[in-house]
Structure formats: C-alpha cells, structure tokens
Design a protein around this motif. Structure first.
Motif, PDB file in Angstrom:
ATOM      1  N   GLU A  48       0.829  -1.203   0.000  1.00 12.49           N
ATOM      2  CA  GLU A  48       0.000   0.000   0.000  1.00 12.49           C
ATOM      3  C   GLU A  48       0.864   1.254   0.000  1.00 12.49           C
ATOM      4  O   GLU A  48       1.914   1.309   0.637  1.00 12.49           O
ATOM      5  CB  GLU A  48      -0.921   0.003   1.218  1.00 12.49           C
ATOM      6  N   THR A  79      -9.633   6.625   0.004  1.00 12.50           N
ATOM      7  CA  THR A  79      -9.223   5.830  -1.154  1.00 12.50           C
ATOM      8  C   THR A  79      -7.933   5.097  -0.811  1.00 12.50           C
ATOM      9  O   THR A  79      -6.979   5.706  -0.315  1.00 12.50           O
ATOM     10  CB  THR A  79      -8.994   6.723  -2.384  1.00 12.50           C
ATOM     11  N   THR A  89      -4.748   2.934  -2.233  1.00 13.82           N
ATOM     12  CA  THR A  89      -4.014   2.679  -3.477  1.00 13.82           C
ATOM     13  C   THR A  89      -2.785   1.847  -3.175  1.00 13.82           C
ATOM     14  O   THR A  89      -2.219   1.911  -2.078  1.00 13.82           O
ATOM     15  CB  THR A  89      -3.555   3.986  -4.149  1.00 13.82           C
ATOM     16  N   GLY A 142      -1.822  -2.497 -10.331  1.00 15.87           N
ATOM     17  CA  GLY A 142      -2.151  -1.434  -9.409  1.00 15.87           C
ATOM     18  C   GLY A 142      -3.593  -1.602  -8.977  1.00 15.87           C
ATOM     19  O   GLY A 142      -4.405  -2.174  -9.711  1.00 15.87           O
ATOM     20  N   LEU A 195      -7.059   0.350  -6.880  1.00 10.84           N
ATOM     21  CA  LEU A 195      -7.770   1.415  -6.181  1.00 10.84           C
ATOM     22  C   LEU A 195      -8.896   0.752  -5.408  1.00 10.84           C
ATOM     23  O   LEU A 195      -9.488  -0.231  -5.870  1.00 10.84           O
ATOM     24  CB  LEU A 195      -8.372   2.423  -7.151  1.00 10.84           C
ATOM     25  N   LYS A 243      -4.808  11.780  -5.009  1.00 10.67           N
ATOM     26  CA  LYS A 243      -4.189  10.465  -4.840  1.00 10.67           C
ATOM     27  C   LYS A 243      -4.525   9.554  -6.020  1.00 10.67           C
ATOM     28  O   LYS A 243      -3.649   8.852  -6.555  1.00 10.67           O
ATOM     29  CB  LYS A 243      -4.698   9.865  -3.526  1.00 10.67           C
ATOM     30  N   ILE A 244      -5.774   9.544  -6.440  1.00 15.70           N
ATOM     31  CA  ILE A 244      -6.198   8.729  -7.580  1.00 15.70           C
ATOM     32  C   ILE A 244      -5.494   9.183  -8.851  1.00 15.70           C
ATOM     33  O   ILE A 244      -4.958   8.370  -9.611  1.00 15.70           O
ATOM     34  CB  ILE A 244      -7.730   8.806  -7.763  1.00 15.70           C
ATOM     35  N   PHE A 293      -1.787   8.202  -8.811  1.00 15.91           N
ATOM     36  CA  PHE A 293      -1.550   6.760  -8.865  1.00 15.91           C
ATOM     37  C   PHE A 293      -1.914   6.181 -10.226  1.00 15.91           C
ATOM     38  O   PHE A 293      -1.183   5.349 -10.779  1.00 15.91           O
ATOM     39  CB  PHE A 293      -2.336   6.041  -7.767  1.00 15.91           C
ATOM     40  N   ILE A 342      -4.885  -2.057 -13.937  1.00 15.00           N
ATOM     41  CA  ILE A 342      -5.480  -1.520 -12.716  1.00 15.00           C
ATOM     42  C   ILE A 342      -6.765  -2.279 -12.387  1.00 15.00           C
ATOM     43  O   ILE A 342      -7.605  -2.508 -13.259  1.00 15.00           O
ATOM     44  CB  ILE A 342      -5.809  -0.026 -12.868  1.00 15.00           C
ATOM     45  N   ASN A 378      -9.988  -1.783  -9.937  1.00 17.95           N
ATOM     46  CA  ASN A 378     -10.654  -0.740  -9.164  1.00 17.95           C
ATOM     47  C   ASN A 378     -11.836  -1.349  -8.411  1.00 17.95           C
ATOM     48  O   ASN A 378     -12.824  -1.757  -9.014  1.00 17.95           O
ATOM     49  CB  ASN A 378     -11.128   0.377 -10.096  1.00 17.95           C
TER      50      ASN A 378
END
Length: 518
Positions: free
Chosen positions: A304, A313, A315, A326, A328, A346-347, A350, A361, A363
């Motif tokens: 993390e 959130t 990530t 990755g 989320l 942050k989103i 990342f 990714i 999510n």
C-alpha cells in the motif's frame, strides 16, 4: 614501464574518500541514530554489487608547490548496483560533509546520476540527507557574488518521471532542494524520529513568518504522515530500504519493458468463503476493505502507498497469479469512501503512475461520490474530482472494475471509462444511481412530503416501493450491468482477466502520451 605508482595514489585517494567527513563527524552522525551514506548504500543494494562513480571527487587544497595538503570528499555519492538482481542507479547525500549542502558538493555528480538513470534507462534511488541546495549564505563570501538559482539536472529529473521508476528517501533533516528531490519521485519514504522534511528549516521559518518551531514540529512525521508530500512512513532506515525494494519489485526498469512477472504458489482458483458475507446487508454499515483485498490478490503481495493521505481511497500494488497490478479501493470507514480533494489527487497521481509503467489496474468501487457541503465547495473539490476522472479516462492500460457496493453521481460514474469496453463485474450488494435512494426521495418528493398529514409514513411507503426498483438484478435485466457475480468468484475471474491484460501490454510499451508529474 609500470603505472603502479599512479595506481597506489588512486587507492590512497579512494581510501581517503571512504573516511567521508572524518571520524568526529561520522561519530556525531551515528549518535543521532543514523547510518552513514556508505552503510545505507550497502544495506539497500544486493551484497557486493555497488560500483561507485566519481569516488575520488572532492575539494583539495594545494600548496605553492602544487602538493596536495588536504582533501574533503564530495558529499554526494553515486553509482550503480542491484536490487533483487536488477540494476539501478543510486545517488546519496553524505551529511557528514557540510550537512549535505551545496557548498560541500560537486554538483556535477548529482547531475551525472540523473543523466545516468535517463540514458541507461535504469531506476534511480535518491537517498537524501541534507539541503542539496545553495548552502549557507557564508558561501557567497567565497563565491564572490550571488546568482540566479537553478535546480541542478531538473530537466532530467522531469524526464525521468516519464521514463524510469524514481524513488526518494528522506533520511535526515531535508530542506529546500533536498525536499524537492525526495518528492520529485514515484515513491517516497520517510523515517520516524530521525528524518524531517520542509521547504525551509526552523530558523528561516522563525525569521520569515515568526513561527518558533523545532525541526520535528515543522517537518516531522506527525506533519507528513498525512500531508501528501511523503507516501510511506517507516520506523527505521532498514525498513525504508525494504519498502524501496518492494516498490521496485512491481515495476519494470523503464517504460520500454513489461512489469516483472514472478512464479506464484497461490492458486488462481482460490475462492474465499468469507467473501459471500463480508458486505453488510445494512447499507449504512461500513466494512473493512483491506481484508477483502487480501482475500482476492495473491497472498502477501499487497504493497500500500499513502495510507494516511486521502484515506477514503486505498491505493497500492499487488499481484494476480504473479502478475503486478495497481489497485484502487474505497474505504467506507474514512468519510464513507467519498471523493475528497486529497483522495482525488491520490487517484490522479496513482493512475498516472500505472499508465506510465503499463500496470493494469483493478478498481474496487464502493463510491458514494464527491463529498458535498460548503467546505467541499470552498476547496474546489469538483475540479479535483474532474482531474481524477480525466486520469482514469486517459489511461490506456487494461482496467477492471469490481463494483462492491455503491456507485453514485459524477464521482461514481468516473471510476471507469464508461465509453470504452468498460470491463466490470458487480457483486449482489451493488447499489447505484444518480443519488442514493434514501436522500433522493427527500429531494424528489419534497412537496408531497411537506403536504402530507403523515410525512414519515409516506416516506416509508416510498422507500419500500423504491427498494425493489433499486435491485441490481433489475439493472442486469436491462444489461445496465454486464454481469453480477458471486463474490467468491472474484479472484478466479481476475486471474483470467490478467492473462488477457498482459497479452495486450506489449502494444502499449514506450512513453505515455502525458508525462507523469510528481
């Protein structure tokens, strides 16, 4: 003819450089609980792999006959080595020589380290312990004039953000350009108690703005754990090196290579029984997201980043059947998981990093939407939210959305590119719309409720009617959601998807269309 005499002179000078700032300065440095620069490099890198460049560079004093009287090595070390077998560039400050400031440096060494990472397309790790900038004002006495400041190698610093993994470690009192070198990175880490980070130190802050603070009060971990300037905070330098090694293990050496896949001993078809009941039936009850991630990703594979900044959130990196991804995820325990200014930033950062290094990714969405209220409006949350959504829409890496529970409003809609193929699975706990039904009824039927003799009874009647309409199965009937799955099937389905994702990745290799910023 032999060059033995010159080689002996070389070895003598190399030995002098090994002494760093001298015995007294080294002991003072260690008494503060810090490793020396050379100890740091050797603990970070695979044993015996460090090859130093410019070891004998420094400041020498010569007499009138040209004989060298004294020598102080430069306070910046650079070279190459290996981390888990992969080659990297390391640039490290030596605080025992002039506190790591520019007046004890040969700036060309720092510049060379950035060029080396860029031209050899190797990850760069900056071990920062000092200012690294202009040094003391006393330096002007020697220099004889002032100067317009230029950040050394900053063109390469910016280029490297879009080319190779960049790591910044804050290992002491780091100010000015030193602080910038830490944060101009894809991953930054800071050590408790022995490290502080600030734009300017306490004395300058006291003189400039009248705030009388200690180094720890101004820039310690209690400030930066959640400031967003630093990604992770650790308890020791060895733990910092462990975080650096783990971070790099998920990333390719540069944007022209695929992320490194490892052999996994975790079954692709593992199905965790607890997933069937992990989401409460009561929609108002939160749940813990991190145990859910652990049940889905490869065991012990989660890393993390930035836990305490934008905490709604989550990530980080993980693996699916050994393949780096990755992820989320929303944490309903922090502001319901809604999108704040911090979580949007942050989103954005990342997702851009995953796009830069071509990591697929995943999510995990339980998104109530952008946070509302006067404070949210004052902070311009909508603009930050739009930037985060833009990052998701601009991403070309494979992306999979797992709808765990809520998808509401602009924020919820922006968690995947709804105009693409939009690969996604929903759990039976899915709940979505432009607004949550509970609040939406109050707005849509406001006049009816105000006119009613028994508004509470009417409200309950309307809510009961809406309850059947909001069923995710109704949405699936209209193909508004492509597939509702048993939560226990999530890992097997993601492991199937990751094969397709990595089959497509070679088509994406190379620099991203928009270079990542810190």
């Amino acid at each position: 003819m032999s060059w033995q005499q010159e080689i002996e002179e070389l070895r003598k000078r190399e030995k002098e450089a090994q002494e760093m700032g001298g015995k007294e300065n080294v002991e003072r440095h260690r008494s503060r609980g810090k490793l020396t620069v050379r100890e740091r490099i050797h603990r970070l890198l695979d044993e015996g792999t460090f090859h130093e460049t410019g070891a004998i560079a420094g400041k020498a004093v010569y007499d009138e006959n040209g004989e060298r009287q004294s020598f102080t090595p430069a306070n910046f070390l650079l070279g190459t080595g290996r981390v888990n077998g992969r080659k990297v560039v390391v640039g490290a400050d030596d605080f025992t020589v002039r506190g790591g400031a520019a007046d004890g440096a040969i700036k060309e060494k720092q510049i060379y380290s950035e060029k080396m990472a860029h031209d050899l397309q190797l990850p760069i790790i900056r071990l920062v312990d000092g200012t690294g900038g202009g040094g003391s004002v006393k330096f002007l006495d020697t220099f004889g004039r002032t100067y317009v400041p230029v950040n050394p190698a900053w063109d390469y610093v910016v280029k490297n953000m879009g080319l190779v993994p960049v790591v910044g470690a804050c290992l002491g009192s780091v100010a000015g350009l030193g602080a910038a070198r830490v944060t101009a990175s894809h991953f930054s880490v800071m050590v408790e108690n022995t490290a502080q980070l600030f734009v300017a130190g306490p004395q300058i802050v006291n003189f400039g703005v009248g705030q009388n603070l200690t180094k720890e009060e101004l820039g310690g971990v209690q400030v930066h754990r959640s400031s967003g300037a630093i990604d992770n905070v650790v308890k020791s330098e060895d733990e910092a090196f462990e975080h650096i090694r783990k971070f790099l293990s998920y990333l390719p050496s540069n944007v022209y290579e695929l992320p490194p896949v490892i052999q996994s001993d975790d079954s692709r078809n593992r199905k965790e029984e607890k997933l069937i009941s992990v989401i409460p039936k009561n929609r108002r009850r939160p749940y813990k997201i991190r145990p859910i991630l652990e049940m889905i990703f490869d065991k012990d594979s989660i890393f993390e980043m930035g836990r305490y900044y934008g905490g709604g959130t989550v990530t980080g990196f993980a693996r699916l059947d050994g393949h780096p991804v990755g992820f989320l995820a929303n944490d309903p325990y922090v502001g319901g998981g809604g999108l704040t200014v911090e979580s949007c930033e942050k989103i954005e950062r990342f997702v851009d990093m995953c796009e830069t290094f071509h990591l697929p990714i995943v999510n995990f969405v339980d998104q109530p939407g952008l946070v509302v209220g006067l404070e949210s409006e004052k902070r311009g949350t909508i603009r930050k939210g739009v930037r985060a959504i833009a990052a998701i829409y601009q991403a070309t890496v494979p992306m999979m959305e797992i709808i765990i529970r809520r998808v509401f409003g602009v924020g919820g809609a922006g968690m995947s590119n709804g105009h693409g193929l939009n690969l996604r699975y929903a759990w039976p706990s899915g709940d979505w719309g432009s607004l949550p039904v509970e609040g939406g009824i109050q707005v849509a039927y406001r006049r009816d409720l105000e006119a009613s003799d028994n508004p509470q009874a009417l409200l309950e009647e309307l809510a009961a009617k809406m309850e059947s309409v909001r069923s995710p199965f109704r949405t699936a009937e209209a193909f508004g959601i492509e597939e509702i799955i048993d939560p226990r099937d999530t890992r097997p389905l993601l492991c199937e998807w990751i094969d397709d994702a990595y089959r497509l990745l070679p088509q994406l290799l190379g620099p991203s269309k928009h270079t990542m910023r810190p």
